[in-house]
Write a protein that holds these residues in place. Structure first.
Motif, PDB file in Angstrom:
ATOM      1  N   SER A   1       0.830  -1.203   0.000  1.00  0.00           N
ATOM      2  CA  SER A   1       0.000   0.000   0.000  1.00  0.00           C
ATOM      3  C   SER A   1       0.865   1.254   0.000  1.00  0.00           C
ATOM      4  O   SER A   1       0.622   2.213  -0.746  1.00  0.00           O
ATOM      5  CB  SER A   1      -0.938  -0.009   1.214  1.00  0.00           C
ATOM      6  N   LYS A   2       1.910   1.267   0.859  1.00  0.00           N
ATOM      7  CA  LYS A   2       2.763   2.446   0.937  1.00  0.00           C
ATOM      8  C   LYS A   2       3.503   2.688  -0.383  1.00  0.00           C
ATOM      9  O   LYS A   2       3.503   3.808  -0.932  1.00  0.00           O
ATOM     10  CB  LYS A   2       3.754   2.282   2.077  1.00  0.00           C
ATOM     11  N   ARG A   3       4.122   1.704  -0.885  1.00  0.00           N
ATOM     12  CA  ARG A   3       4.925   1.886  -2.089  1.00  0.00           C
ATOM     13  C   ARG A   3       4.048   2.129  -3.317  1.00  0.00           C
ATOM     14  O   ARG A   3       4.458   2.834  -4.249  1.00  0.00           O
ATOM     15  CB  ARG A   3       5.830   0.670  -2.298  1.00  0.00           C
ATOM     16  N   ARG A   4       2.870   1.557  -3.363  1.00  0.00           N
ATOM     17  CA  ARG A   4       1.950   1.811  -4.493  1.00  0.00           C
ATOM     18  C   ARG A   4       1.559   3.276  -4.513  1.00  0.00           C
ATOM     19  O   ARG A   4       1.586   3.936  -5.561  1.00  0.00           O
ATOM     20  CB  ARG A   4       0.718   0.926  -4.344  1.00  0.00           C
ATOM     21  N   SER A   5       1.218   3.797  -3.346  1.00  0.00           N
ATOM     22  CA  SER A   5       0.846   5.215  -3.272  1.00  0.00           C
ATOM     23  C   SER A   5       2.010   6.105  -3.661  1.00  0.00           C
ATOM     24  O   SER A   5       1.851   7.096  -4.404  1.00  0.00           O
ATOM     25  CB  SER A   5       0.375   5.559  -1.851  1.00  0.00           C
ATOM     26  N   GLY A   6       3.216   5.762  -3.186  1.00  0.00           N
ATOM     27  CA  GLY A   6       4.382   6.559  -3.553  1.00  0.00           C
ATOM     28  C   GLY A   6       4.680   6.492  -5.040  1.00  0.00           C
ATOM     29  O   GLY A   6       5.046   7.498  -5.664  1.00  0.00           O
ATOM     30  N   LEU A   7       4.481   5.321  -5.647  1.00  0.00           N
ATOM     31  CA  LEU A   7       4.738   5.168  -7.084  1.00  0.00           C
ATOM     32  C   LEU A   7       3.732   5.951  -7.912  1.00  0.00           C
ATOM     33  O   LEU A   7       4.097   6.625  -8.893  1.00  0.00           O
ATOM     34  CB  LEU A   7       4.694   3.681  -7.457  1.00  0.00           C
ATOM     35  N   LEU A   8       2.471   5.930  -7.537  1.00  0.00           N
ATOM     36  CA  LEU A   8       1.454   6.698  -8.245  1.00  0.00           C
ATOM     37  C   LEU A   8       1.720   8.200  -8.112  1.00  0.00           C
ATOM     38  O   LEU A   8       1.533   8.967  -9.066  1.00  0.00           O
ATOM     39  CB  LEU A   8       0.069   6.352  -7.715  1.00  0.00           C
ATOM     40  N   LYS A   9       2.164   8.626  -6.898  1.00  0.00           N
ATOM     41  CA  LYS A   9       2.459  10.029  -6.676  1.00  0.00           C
ATOM     42  C   LYS A   9       3.643  10.469  -7.531  1.00  0.00           C
ATOM     43  O   LYS A   9       3.615  11.542  -8.163  1.00  0.00           O
ATOM     44  CB  LYS A   9       2.756  10.250  -5.200  1.00  0.00           C
ATOM     45  N   LYS A  10       4.681   9.646  -7.603  1.00  0.00           N
ATOM     46  CA  LYS A  10       5.841   9.992  -8.409  1.00  0.00           C
ATOM     47  C   LYS A  10       5.483  10.080  -9.893  1.00  0.00           C
ATOM     48  O   LYS A  10       5.970  10.952 -10.621  1.00  0.00           O
ATOM     49  CB  LYS A  10       6.940   8.960  -8.199  1.00  0.00           C
ATOM     50  N   ALA A  11       4.599   9.164 -10.377  1.00  0.00           N
ATOM     51  CA  ALA A  11       4.181   9.199 -11.770  1.00  0.00           C
ATOM     52  C   ALA A  11       3.416  10.478 -12.076  1.00  0.00           C
ATOM     53  O   ALA A  11       3.627  11.123 -13.117  1.00  0.00           O
ATOM     54  CB  ALA A  11       3.320   7.977 -12.087  1.00  0.00           C
ATOM     55  N   TYR A  12       2.552  10.880 -11.165  1.00  0.00           N
ATOM     56  CA  TYR A  12       1.805  12.114 -11.365  1.00  0.00           C
ATOM     57  C   TYR A  12       2.738  13.306 -11.388  1.00  0.00           C
ATOM     58  O   TYR A  12       2.626  14.189 -12.244  1.00  0.00           O
ATOM     59  CB  TYR A  12       0.758  12.248 -10.261  1.00  0.00           C
TER      60      TYR A  12
END
Length: 241
Positions: free
Chosen positions: A22-33
């Protein structure tokens, strides 16, 4: 103190694994945005969890970005394939051209042309080739002549058989014709004998009286007068009893 290095391997604890996801998925989506906004990049991000749940992000839409990706990949692949195919055809054409030129050169050598560049060894090899070709040509010619002679012998035997059959048929017809002539000759002899007997039979018949009833026979006038003078008035004129 600094944060320690995390060993990259599968987290065995199910709860810890879910929390880390959950943590890394959110961070990855944020970085992509952030990357799409800061750098004006077209980004598409697709994530499937271990349970099969889908998470995605697309700066202009995931479907559009995927279509663009497919066009880019297939076009490059087609271009590479066409270039490779063209290169292969060029190589094949070069090989065929070289082989054609070699065959033309060999043909000229066999015809006795362009012998200047050849060495003694090449001339000897050419001589052996010509002798071998000449020997094969003579053998083939002899075989063809033998085949033709055998064919002529077969035709001769066939014509001889036909001639024999025709001769036998002619002999049979001649024999039958002679037999018919003999029968005609014998019939002629019998007929002549029959004709020779007829005069005697006619003489014998003339001696016998003939009675004719109902058939008028014309009597000459002299005979009628003679009979009338004899006193036979009971008979009609012109009838003979």
């Amino acid at each position: 103190m600094g944060r320690g290095r995390v060993e990259l391997k599968r987290i065995e604890n199910k709860i810890n694994r879910q929390v880390t996801f959950s943590k890394r998925r959110s961070g990855l989506l944020k970085k992509a945005y952030e990357l799409s906004v800061l750098c004006d990049a077209e980004i598409a991000l697709i994530i499937f969890s271990s349970r099969g749940k889908l998470y995605e992000f697309g700066s202009v839409g995931t479907s559009k970005t995927l279509e663009r990706y497919q066009r880019c990949c297939y076009t490059s692949q087609d271009s590479n394939f066409a270039d490779q195919e063209t290169q292969n055809w060029y190589q094949e054409m070069a090989k065929l051209k070289a082989k054609f030129e070699s065959l033309q050169r060999s043909q000229r050598h066999l015809l006795g042309e362009d012998l200047g560049p050849l060495t003694v060894k090449e001339l000897q090899q050419l001589e052996r080739q010509l002798e071998s070709a000449l020997s094969q040509a003579r053998q083939r010619k002899a075989q063809i002549m033998l085949d033709q002679m055998e064919e002529l012998r077969k035709k001769e035997r066939h014509l001889g058989e036909i001639n024999k059959q025709l001769k036998d048929r002619l002999d049979a017809e001649s024999a039958s014709f002679r037999a018919i002539q003999g029968s005609w000759a014998s019939d002629g002899v019998v007929t002549n004998n029959a004709f020779s007997l007829q005069p005697s039979q006619s003489n014998d018949m003339d001696c016998e009286p003939t009675l004719q009833i109902g058939f008028p026979q014309l009597v000459p006038p002299e005979a009628a007068i003679t009979r009338n003078t004899g006193g036979e008035n009971n008979f009609m004129l012109g009838w003979v009893l």
